[in-house]
Design an enzyme around this catalytic site. Structure first.
Site, short mmCIF file in Angstrom:
data_model
loop_
_atom_site.label_atom_id
_atom_site.label_comp_id
_atom_site.label_asym_id
_atom_site.label_seq_id
_atom_site.Cartn_x
_atom_site.Cartn_y
_atom_site.Cartn_z
N SER A 214 0.84 -1.20 0.00
CA SER A 214 0.00 0.00 0.00
C SER A 214 0.88 1.26 0.00
O SER A 214 1.66 1.44 -0.93
CB SER A 214 -0.95 -0.05 1.18
OG SER A 214 -2.03 0.84 1.01
N GLU A 344 -9.55 -5.54 -3.55
CA GLU A 344 -8.94 -4.32 -3.01
C GLU A 344 -9.88 -3.48 -2.13
O GLU A 344 -10.36 -3.95 -1.14
CB GLU A 344 -8.37 -3.48 -4.17
CG GLU A 344 -7.02 -4.03 -4.66
CD GLU A 344 -5.96 -4.00 -3.58
OE1 GLU A 344 -6.10 -3.24 -2.60
OE2 GLU A 344 -4.97 -4.76 -3.69
N HIS A 465 -7.97 -5.51 0.19
CA HIS A 465 -6.72 -4.88 0.58
C HIS A 465 -6.24 -5.47 1.91
O HIS A 465 -7.00 -5.50 2.87
CB HIS A 465 -6.99 -3.38 0.74
CG HIS A 465 -5.77 -2.52 0.65
ND1 HIS A 465 -4.93 -2.51 -0.44
CD2 HIS A 465 -5.24 -1.62 1.52
CE1 HIS A 465 -3.95 -1.63 -0.24
NE2 HIS A 465 -4.11 -1.07 0.95
#
Ligand SMILES: *[C@@H]1O[C@H](CO)[C@@H](O)[C@H](O)[C@H]1NC(C)=O
Ligand SMILES: *[C@@H]1O[C@H](CO)[C@@H](O)[C@H](O)[C@H]1NC(C)=O
Ligand SMILES: *[C@@H]1O[C@H](CO)[C@@H](O)[C@H](O)[C@H]1NC(C)=O
Ligand SMILES: *[C@@H]1O[C@H](CO)[C@@H](O)[C@H](O)[C@H]1NC(C)=O
Length: 566
Positions: A214, A344, A465
């Protein structure tokens, strides 16, 4: 059984987690000792998943405490010390809203090794330096966020690093008061420390892989183009993050500096006054003002960014837009693994769709709210045209409502992560002469960072994510150690990344353990990627139509003049 506990704010949105179990501090009484060029360091012994002793050295200071006169200044290297440095416990996190220990004196790193040098014999193992996620404003490198228990069953040396966050790490006023990028300069300082000291832990300073997730992945790609980082690493892994997408990279963030000043009662008239006053404020006041920067449904998910530093005579971390630098060959050519998870940031759609106020707002003010949620420039004609196109492409010009959950989730997934990562794979495949390995992580385990509200928070929405990171690092803060159902993925993923760190190839030779498949590099023509699901499988042209839309909205040609934004 897991109990679902309070919702915490993570990367800017609220998620429910299974409660963490015991922390991984099973140290014995025996304390390993290493001698670095800076001085001696004492650690503890932890245990890997398969029972190997891990020599753990936690909370090692790699830069002077960035406090008082050093606040808002680039990091300064540490000096040699006398006696034994006590690295037996997790250090603090950098200031942020949390109940965990935080301190402004947070420039520390952790080293994990399973084979220390003995007299003249040094195993010189490949080194992985992990740069943590958290939107440049949260989380950290401590062993409860980035536990070494899984990775250290591989023969590598692992380093996890802290760097300054939020205003304390990224204040950028557009003049010499605060040119910006200090959090990234901290990472450079940590990498220098690794180069100078890692041999003492059995690591090879000439075989360093930087790996980030990230915001950490954005950092990895920025190191590839930064003049400061060129001698400090040899391979790169950028997971679920990239600075090459729709998010503008400005020359300063004076607007955020002014907001920060107002939030803590400082004048916001000149940069000098802002910096002077912010220097007098307690660090926790700055760290805890994070939620005030949120504008719509806990967005924007990213607030502070790297800036293209104007030249005030200071050493600069970023000299031009990274796409411009790549297109002009000004980057470090290293083998790269990059990719993302199947869904995600999709779950962010729930926050909007399940809240009447937010649904109303996004429908009535699409052109205003969409750039906040989907991270592109605001308030210009260009911005309006992007908002319009995205609404047509994803929502078929219909208003946001329950029936739009899936397309809205895809819009979040592509705008926050997918497009930038896809563009990174394409740009490096075109301009670099080293291999790019591209992946999609689609393995659905039992646990996730998001469970659907319809299931009373028991069924994962998808593979979102961070859902891959839990098989690489033991996050005792959030999860129990992987149980037998998931250990196969732990063993596959750690093998892929350790192989890459050692040989530049995630699968140097096909094996049964890795599903007898060969990981073929990504090329512009074939666009192959590894689908990391129940099995490893090569596939082609990930989400091709969706990314083509973004390519059209953000054409590469516009970066050739080194423009600051779009
Ligand atoms: C090292 O730090 C740990 C944890 O703070 C403490 O318990 C221990 O007494 C310290 N040891 C020395 C020699 O200072
Ligand atoms: C809906 O969003 C608004 C605006 O962010 C917030 O104030 C409110 O608490 C939310 N409502 C619910 C039920 O979560
Ligand atoms: C890639 O190009 C660089 C710079 O032109 C060169 O130094 C390097 O040896 C090349 N690497 C490979 C693997 O061809
Ligand atoms: C949802 O889960 C909570 C906490 O586990 C439980 O107390 C509640 O009864 C559940 N509700 C339903 C409708 O299953």
């Amino acid at each position: 059984m897991f109990r679902h506990v309070a919702v915490i704010v993570f990367l800017g949105y609220a998620l429910a987690f299974p409660e963490a179990s015991e922390r991984s501090r099973r140290s014995t009484t025996e304390n390993p000792l290493v001698t670095t060029p800076l001085g001696q360091i004492k650690g503890t012994v932890m245990t890997s998943r398969l029972g190997k002793p891990i020599y753990a050295f936690r909370g090692i200071r790699y830069a002077k405490a960035p406090v008082n006169e050093l606040r808002f200044k680039p990091p300064e290297p540490v000096e040699k010390w006398e006696g034994v440095y006590n690295a037996t416990e997790d250090g603090p996190l950098c200031p942020q809203p949390t109940t965990d220990p935080v301190s402004e004196d947070c420039l520390i790193l952790n080293v994990y090794s399973t084979k220390l040098p003995k007299s003249a014999e040094n195993p010189k193992r490949s080194v992985i330096v992990y740069i943590h996620a958290g939107g440049f404003y949260s989380v950290g490198s401590t062993s409860y966020w980035a536990g070494p228990n899984y990775f250290m069953d591989q023969d590598i040396v692992l380093v996890t690093i802290n760097y300054r966050l939020g205003t304390l790490g990224f204040l950028s006023t557009g003049d010499k008061e605060a040119p910006g990028n200090n959090g990234l300069k901290d990472q450079v300082q940590a990498l220098k420390w690794v180069k100078q000291n890692i041999e003492a832990f059995g690591g090879d300073p000439d075989c360093v892989t930087i790996m980030g997730y990230s915001a950490g992945a954005m950092s990895v790609i920025l190191h590839m183009v930064s003049p400061m980082s060129q001698d400090l690493f040899h391979k790169a892994v950028a997971m679920s993050g990239s600075p090459l997408g729709n998010w503008p990279i400005p020359h300063n963030q004076l607007d955020l500096a002014k907001k920060q000043a107002k939030f803590v009662g400082c004048p916001d008239d000149t940069a000098a006054n802002i910096v002077k006053c912010l220097k007098t404020k307690p660090f926790n006041e700055l760290g805890e003002s994070l939620p005030k920067f949120k504008e719509f449904a806990n967005d924007p998910v990213m607030i502070w960014s790297a800036v293209i530093e104007p030249d005030f005579g200071q050493p600069r971390f970023l000299t031009a837009h990274p796409i411009y630098l790549i297109q002009n060959g000004q980057f470090k050519r290293v083998p790269l693994i990059t990719g993302l998870t199947e869904d995600e940031f999709g779950p962010k759609a729930f926050a909007v769709i399940n809240n009447e106020t937010l649904t109303k707002e996004i429908n009535s003010e699409w052109e205003k709210k969409a750039p906040i949620a989907f991270l592109y420039e605001r308030d210009t004609d260009y911005s309006k045209s992007i908002s319009k196109e995205l609404k047509t492409f994803y929502l078929h010009d219909k208003p946001v409502d329950q029936s739009q959950l899936k397309p809205l989730a895809q819009l979040y997934a592509d705008s926050v992560i997918g497009f930038g990562v896809n563009r990174a794979a394409k740009l490096f495949a075109e301009y670099s002469n080293t291999s790019v390995y591209y992946y999609r992580f689609s393995y659905q385990g039992r646990y996730s960072l998001f469970y659907t509200p319809e299931s009373n928070n028991t069924v994962p929405y998808g593979v979102i994510h961070h859902d891959d990171l839990m098989y690489l690092f033991y996050v005792s803060k959030l999860f129990k150690e992987s149980s037998p159902t998931e250990v196969e993925m732990v063993s596959k993923l750690t093998a892929l990344y350790a192989n890459f760190a050692k040989t530049e190839n995630p699968i140097p030779a096909p094996s049964e353990k890795l599903d007898n498949v060969k990981w073929e590099p990504f090329t512009l023509k074939e666009q192959k990627y590894m689908d990391i699901g129940n099995k490893l499988q090569m596939q082609e042209k990930l989400y091709e139509k969706r990314y083509a839309e973004w390519e059209k909205l953000f054409p590469l040609g516009q970066y050739s003049k080194n423009k600051q934004s779009h």
